[in-house]
Write an enzyme that holds these catalytic residues in place. Sequence first.
Site, mmCIF file in Angstrom:
data_model
loop_
_atom_site.group_PDB
_atom_site.id
_atom_site.type_symbol
_atom_site.label_atom_id
_atom_site.label_comp_id
_atom_site.label_asym_id
_atom_site.label_seq_id
_atom_site.Cartn_x
_atom_site.Cartn_y
_atom_site.Cartn_z
ATOM 1 N N GLY A 49 50.673 0.167 -4.122
ATOM 2 C CA GLY A 49 51.190 0.148 -5.500
ATOM 3 C C GLY A 49 52.569 -0.445 -5.703
ATOM 4 N N GLU A 104 58.896 3.049 -3.800
ATOM 5 C CA GLU A 104 57.615 3.584 -4.285
ATOM 6 C C GLU A 104 57.363 3.145 -5.722
ATOM 7 O OE1 GLU A 104 54.932 4.865 -3.680
ATOM 8 O OE2 GLU A 104 54.975 6.299 -2.037
ATOM 9 N N ASP A 105 56.077 3.006 -6.067
ATOM 10 C CA ASP A 105 55.726 2.735 -7.458
ATOM 11 C C ASP A 105 55.885 3.994 -8.308
ATOM 12 O OD1 ASP A 105 53.713 3.979 -6.029
ATOM 13 O OD2 ASP A 105 52.073 2.807 -6.866
ATOM 14 N N ASP A 108 54.677 11.394 -7.722
ATOM 15 C CA ASP A 108 53.906 12.327 -8.544
ATOM 16 C C ASP A 108 54.103 13.727 -7.950
ATOM 17 O OD1 ASP A 108 51.924 13.177 -10.385
ATOM 18 O OD2 ASP A 108 50.302 12.714 -9.020
ATOM 19 N N LYS A 136 57.385 11.627 -11.999
ATOM 20 C CA LYS A 136 56.834 12.669 -12.878
ATOM 21 C C LYS A 136 57.429 14.010 -12.451
ATOM 22 C CE LYS A 136 52.182 10.604 -13.341
ATOM 23 N NZ LYS A 136 50.784 10.768 -12.910
ATOM 24 N N PHE A 157 48.436 10.295 -16.548
ATOM 25 C CA PHE A 157 48.013 9.217 -15.656
ATOM 26 C C PHE A 157 48.370 7.851 -16.259
ATOM 27 C CE2 PHE A 157 45.113 6.352 -13.478
ATOM 28 C CZ PHE A 157 45.286 6.774 -12.170
ATOM 29 N N VAL A 158 49.009 7.002 -15.455
ATOM 30 C CA VAL A 158 49.428 5.683 -15.935
ATOM 31 C C VAL A 158 48.884 4.572 -15.035
ATOM 32 C CG1 VAL A 158 51.536 6.480 -17.094
ATOM 33 C CG2 VAL A 158 51.632 5.894 -14.665
ATOM 34 N N ASP A 164 47.132 1.502 -10.193
ATOM 35 C CA ASP A 164 45.731 1.236 -10.501
ATOM 36 C C ASP A 164 44.968 2.466 -10.958
ATOM 37 O OD1 ASP A 164 45.812 2.455 -7.814
ATOM 38 O OD2 ASP A 164 43.666 2.026 -7.790
ATOM 39 N N ARG A 170 46.328 -3.158 -11.660
ATOM 40 C CA ARG A 170 47.564 -3.441 -10.908
ATOM 41 C C ARG A 170 48.278 -4.687 -11.416
ATOM 42 N NH1 ARG A 170 47.603 -0.148 -6.333
ATOM 43 N NH2 ARG A 170 45.631 0.229 -5.286
HETATM 44 P P1 IMP Z 1 52.096 11.704 -4.736
HETATM 45 O O1 IMP Z 1 51.309 12.740 -5.496
HETATM 46 O O2 IMP Z 1 53.568 11.714 -5.146
HETATM 47 O O3 IMP Z 1 51.915 11.846 -3.262
HETATM 48 O O4 IMP Z 1 51.521 10.308 -5.171
HETATM 49 C C1 IMP Z 1 50.476 9.731 -4.441
HETATM 50 C C2 IMP Z 1 50.007 8.412 -4.971
HETATM 51 O O5 IMP Z 1 49.129 8.691 -6.035
HETATM 52 C C3 IMP Z 1 51.037 7.440 -5.551
HETATM 53 O O6 IMP Z 1 51.684 6.629 -4.585
HETATM 54 C C4 IMP Z 1 50.132 6.591 -6.431
HETATM 55 O O7 IMP Z 1 49.496 5.600 -5.664
HETATM 56 C C5 IMP Z 1 49.114 7.607 -6.916
HETATM 57 N N1 IMP Z 1 49.432 8.072 -8.281
HETATM 58 C C6 IMP Z 1 50.083 9.198 -8.653
HETATM 59 N N2 IMP Z 1 50.174 9.268 -9.998
HETATM 60 C C7 IMP Z 1 49.565 8.147 -10.469
HETATM 61 C C8 IMP Z 1 49.321 7.629 -11.800
HETATM 62 O O8 IMP Z 1 49.699 8.189 -12.839
HETATM 63 N N3 IMP Z 1 48.667 6.435 -11.850
HETATM 64 C C9 IMP Z 1 48.220 5.744 -10.749
HETATM 65 N N4 IMP Z 1 48.425 6.197 -9.508
HETATM 66 C C10 IMP Z 1 49.091 7.386 -9.369
#
Ligand code: IMP
Length: 181
Positions: A49, A104-105, A108, A136, A157-158, A164, A170
Amino acid sequence: MQDEVQLHDKVFKKFITEAEIQSSIKSLVERIERDYEGMELLLLPVLNGSFMFASDLMKEMSKNVSVSFVKVSSYQGNMQTSGRVDELIGLNSSIVGKHVLIIEDIVDTGITIDKVLTLLRAHYPAGVEVCTMLYKPEAYEGKNPPKYVGIEIPNRFVVGYGLDYNEYGRNLKEIYQLKEE
Ligand code: IMP
């Protein structure tokens, strides 16, 4: 910017414009370049991402930086071990004594970042920080909140700008959020 985009079975509505993204990147780079003045900086974007964000962030930088794209893979351990084992793929140079900035993109729950930090710290960098385009805070449950945040968003969710929904979206230059049904 289109008002709505359809990806697979879901509709997403416009949320963050290209101009807002680019202006938050300018502010991030100003902070990063001030904080790392006179230091060797290694950027470590986490695939997939973060490719678009990492590219725009680098184009805005005026100082010399190195980059190494990494990926976290999780696989089932061998017969003797139980549970899943995390591995960092793509670290192509030693990070001993280097100042590392993970790119990081989105952060979450924070689980991915916690994994990357644990794996990186085993390689003895001088320091590691996290820079994310989106954060977030309401969803965050990790131990290492990101130091550099482009834009904080609610727990929705974005897609777009590298992010993606089932691999689609993407390529969008802007960020869209899931439309409530
Ligand atoms: P984490 O929950 O911080 O470990 O995030 C894990 C991964 O989930 C991120 O690197 C993204 O690839 C994906 N992700 C989390 N939230 C979103 C969203 O809102 N849209 C798309 N991908 C997401």
